[in-house]
Design an enzyme around this catalytic site. Structure first.
Site, mmCIF file in Angstrom:
data_model
loop_
_atom_site.group_PDB
_atom_site.id
_atom_site.type_symbol
_atom_site.label_atom_id
_atom_site.label_comp_id
_atom_site.label_asym_id
_atom_site.label_seq_id
_atom_site.Cartn_x
_atom_site.Cartn_y
_atom_site.Cartn_z
ATOM 1 N N ASP A 174 1.125 -1.520 0.049
ATOM 2 C CA ASP A 174 0.181 0.252 -0.200
ATOM 3 C C ASP A 174 1.184 1.090 -0.694
ATOM 4 O O ASP A 174 1.797 1.139 0.844
ATOM 5 C CB ASP A 174 -0.367 -0.335 1.274
ATOM 6 C CG ASP A 174 -1.846 0.671 1.218
ATOM 7 O OD1 ASP A 174 -1.979 2.004 0.902
ATOM 8 O OD2 ASP A 174 -2.989 0.466 1.208
ATOM 9 N N ASP A 181 2.177 2.854 2.931
ATOM 10 C CA ASP A 181 1.449 3.797 2.672
ATOM 11 C C ASP A 181 1.136 4.928 4.440
ATOM 12 O O ASP A 181 1.528 6.166 4.463
ATOM 13 C CB ASP A 181 -0.003 3.120 2.566
ATOM 14 C CG ASP A 181 -1.311 4.570 2.920
ATOM 15 O OD1 ASP A 181 -0.585 5.076 1.859
ATOM 16 O OD2 ASP A 181 -2.190 3.721 3.565
ATOM 17 N N THR A 227 -7.986 -2.244 2.105
ATOM 18 C CA THR A 227 -7.180 -2.527 0.914
ATOM 19 C C THR A 227 -7.911 -4.468 0.937
ATOM 20 O O THR A 227 -8.212 -5.028 0.232
ATOM 21 C CB THR A 227 -5.823 -3.028 0.991
ATOM 22 O OG1 THR A 227 -5.567 -1.127 1.065
ATOM 23 C CG2 THR A 227 -5.172 -3.744 -0.217
ATOM 24 N N GLU A 265 -0.823 -8.305 1.716
ATOM 25 C CA GLU A 265 -0.686 -6.625 1.726
ATOM 26 C C GLU A 265 0.085 -6.276 2.994
ATOM 27 O O GLU A 265 0.242 -6.771 3.943
ATOM 28 C CB GLU A 265 -1.755 -5.862 2.476
ATOM 29 C CG GLU A 265 -1.647 -4.349 2.229
ATOM 30 C CD GLU A 265 -3.335 -3.819 2.707
ATOM 31 O OE1 GLU A 265 -3.257 -3.730 3.717
ATOM 32 O OE2 GLU A 265 -3.383 -2.565 2.476
ATOM 33 N N HIS A 297 1.596 8.952 5.188
ATOM 34 C CA HIS A 297 1.216 9.587 5.188
ATOM 35 C C HIS A 297 1.608 10.636 6.073
ATOM 36 O O HIS A 297 1.475 11.440 6.752
ATOM 37 C CB HIS A 297 0.088 8.829 5.942
ATOM 38 C CG HIS A 297 -0.951 8.958 4.561
ATOM 39 N ND1 HIS A 297 -1.634 9.570 4.036
ATOM 40 C CD2 HIS A 297 -1.464 7.707 4.506
ATOM 41 C CE1 HIS A 297 -2.927 8.920 3.137
ATOM 42 N NE2 HIS A 297 -2.211 7.582 3.375
ATOM 43 N N SER A 316 -7.182 4.004 -1.575
ATOM 44 C CA SER A 316 -7.057 2.893 -1.367
ATOM 45 C C SER A 316 -7.916 1.894 -1.274
ATOM 46 O O SER A 316 -7.700 0.264 -1.725
ATOM 47 C CB SER A 316 -6.426 1.967 0.178
ATOM 48 O OG SER A 316 -5.174 2.705 0.497
ATOM 49 N N ASP A 323 -1.772 -0.027 -4.574
ATOM 50 C CA ASP A 323 -2.744 0.953 -5.272
ATOM 51 C C ASP A 323 -2.485 2.126 -6.049
ATOM 52 O O ASP A 323 -3.009 3.175 -6.046
ATOM 53 C CB ASP A 323 -4.232 0.716 -4.319
ATOM 54 C CG ASP A 323 -3.132 1.253 -2.541
ATOM 55 O OD1 ASP A 323 -1.667 1.593 -2.538
ATOM 56 O OD2 ASP A 323 -4.116 1.209 -1.893
ATOM 57 N N HIS A 324 -1.238 2.585 -5.671
ATOM 58 C CA HIS A 324 -0.449 4.465 -5.707
ATOM 59 C C HIS A 324 -0.082 4.049 -4.685
ATOM 60 O O HIS A 324 0.722 3.635 -4.196
ATOM 61 C CB HIS A 324 -1.837 4.933 -5.361
ATOM 62 C CG HIS A 324 -2.279 5.005 -3.723
ATOM 63 N ND1 HIS A 324 -1.714 4.788 -2.147
ATOM 64 C CD2 HIS A 324 -3.103 4.230 -2.486
ATOM 65 C CE1 HIS A 324 -2.179 5.098 -1.445
ATOM 66 N NE2 HIS A 324 -3.303 4.113 -1.352
HETATM 67 MG MG MG Z 1 -4.177 -0.122 2.831
HETATM 68 ZN ZN ZN Z 2 -3.898 5.952 2.489
#
Ligand code: MG
Ligand code: ZN
Length: 365
Positions: free
Chosen positions: A40, A258, A134, A253, A262, A81, A300-301
């Protein structure tokens, strides 16, 4: 006209007659199993930082096939997500916040659910709550994300064979008073809090489905409170391989790459990246021995608009962030094993669903 028909018939006959068993060698082999690994928030810079900050190459560098996917959501160039995972899980571009539903809020079956119905074993391993966006997108169908209690209830609608992550409270300490763990036990599951009964210590019985979860979200990898992703990934592929006579689909995952993005914390990103890469190494090791497993690693990004700037050395990266949210970057896709060739090139994030379905010979209905 008749002549043309005759010529076409002859061509067709000739083509058909070429399909002798000997030409099967030219047809790419189909995988029996798929492991989809989602980091993620893992963009190219997250991978680069993980690579530069350790001496040994990343396991990711072993993948022969690399592609790029377009991560944007239906209603926004920058995906979240939920929409990002729904694209992989269900093959539809949807709005941010959508979990397993399309742009019109209609539920769409996921590859995990379709595989499950076809008698393929299924599993999920996550370093966040298993009800988080996710993993939830592979089992749940909610118009809005963060419906953790509603998501937990939907785990009763499938026969997923194994899931590991956080979020026990959403199963047992609920506003509606339902104890979902009890219901899972009624369905035949072995349910456990894996810090009490360590998943790594028990011998898993391939005749039984398993659910392991801890109370809330998982601790970060670096704290020492969490070190299970690489080892549980290895244990999960072995378990599903034994349980799934018709193959298996496993989603793993690395959730917190991620969260490091953040938080705009480079060290957090790097430790989570290394943890995820170790899990990748263990899955690759299984796939190399097995020979029938397609492994796909993607994200995902990207998160953070993370950059490695001038003045960086391997020991000390000079990093910067442009945002504390996600970005619209193209996202790398790494593939190994039978069917991996389909993952080179540039394509939509939803094409990952199509390619996986095709690889397993699955159809929507
Ligand atoms: Mg996730
Ligand atoms: Zn995020």
């Amino acid at each position: 006209m008749k002549k043309l028909f005759l010529i076409i018939s002859i061509i067709t006959l000739t083509l058909n007659s070429c399909e002798t068993p000997s030409s099967n060698q030219d047809i790419p082999k189909k995988p029996k199993n798929i492991v989809l690994m989602i980091g993620d928030g893992m963009g190219v810079t997250q991978i680069s930082a993980g690579m530069y900050s350790q001496e040994a190459p990343l396991n990711l560098e072993q993948f022969p096939i690399v592609g790029l996917h377009k991560s944007y959501a239906y209603n926004d160039l920058v995906t979240d997500s939920a929409a990002g995972a729904t694209a992989f899980a269900c093959g539809v571009k949807t709005y941010n916040g959508a979990v397993g539903v399309d742009k019109d809020t209609m539920p769409v079956s996921s590859i995990l659910e379709i595989a499950d119905k076809r008698g393929i074993a299924t599993g999920m391993v996550s370093t966040s709550s298993i009800t988080h966006a996710t993993p939830a997108s592979f089992i749940c169908h909610q118009k809005k994300r963060k419906q953790h209690q509603a998501n937990a209830l939907e785990f009763l609608n499938t026969d997923i064979d194994l899931f590991v992550g956080g979020g026990k409270a959403h199963f047992e300490n609920r506003d509606d008073g339902i104890n979902i763990s009890d219901k899972l036990v009624e369905k035949g599951y072995h349910v456990s809090s894996y810090f009490k009964e360590d998943i790594l210590k028990i011998t898993m019985n391939p005749e039984k489905p398993y659910a392991f979860y801890t109370d809330s979200e998982e601790p970060v990898a670096v704290s020492g409170g969490r070190n299970y992703l690489p080892s549980v990934s290895a244990k999960s592929v072995d378990f599903l391989d034994k349980r799934g006579e018709n193959g298996f689909f496993l989603m793993i995952e690395g959730s917190q790459i991620d969260w490091g993005g953040h938080a705009n914390q480079s060290d957090y990103i790097i430790t989570e990246m290394h943890d995820f890469d170790k899990a990748i190494g263990n899955v690759l090791e299984f796939a190399k021995k097995d020979g029938e497993t397609l492994v796909i690693v993607t994200a995902d990004h990207e998160t953070g608009g993370y950059a490695i700037n001038k003045g960086s050395t391997r020991d000390s990266l000079v990093t910067a962030f442009t945002t504390d949210y996600h970005t619209a970057d193209l996202i790398p896709v790494f593939a190994y094993g039978p069917g991996s060739e389909a993952f080179s090139g540039i394509y939509e994030n939803t094409a990952i669903f199509d390619k996986m379905m095709n690889a397993l010979g699955l159809k929507r209905n």
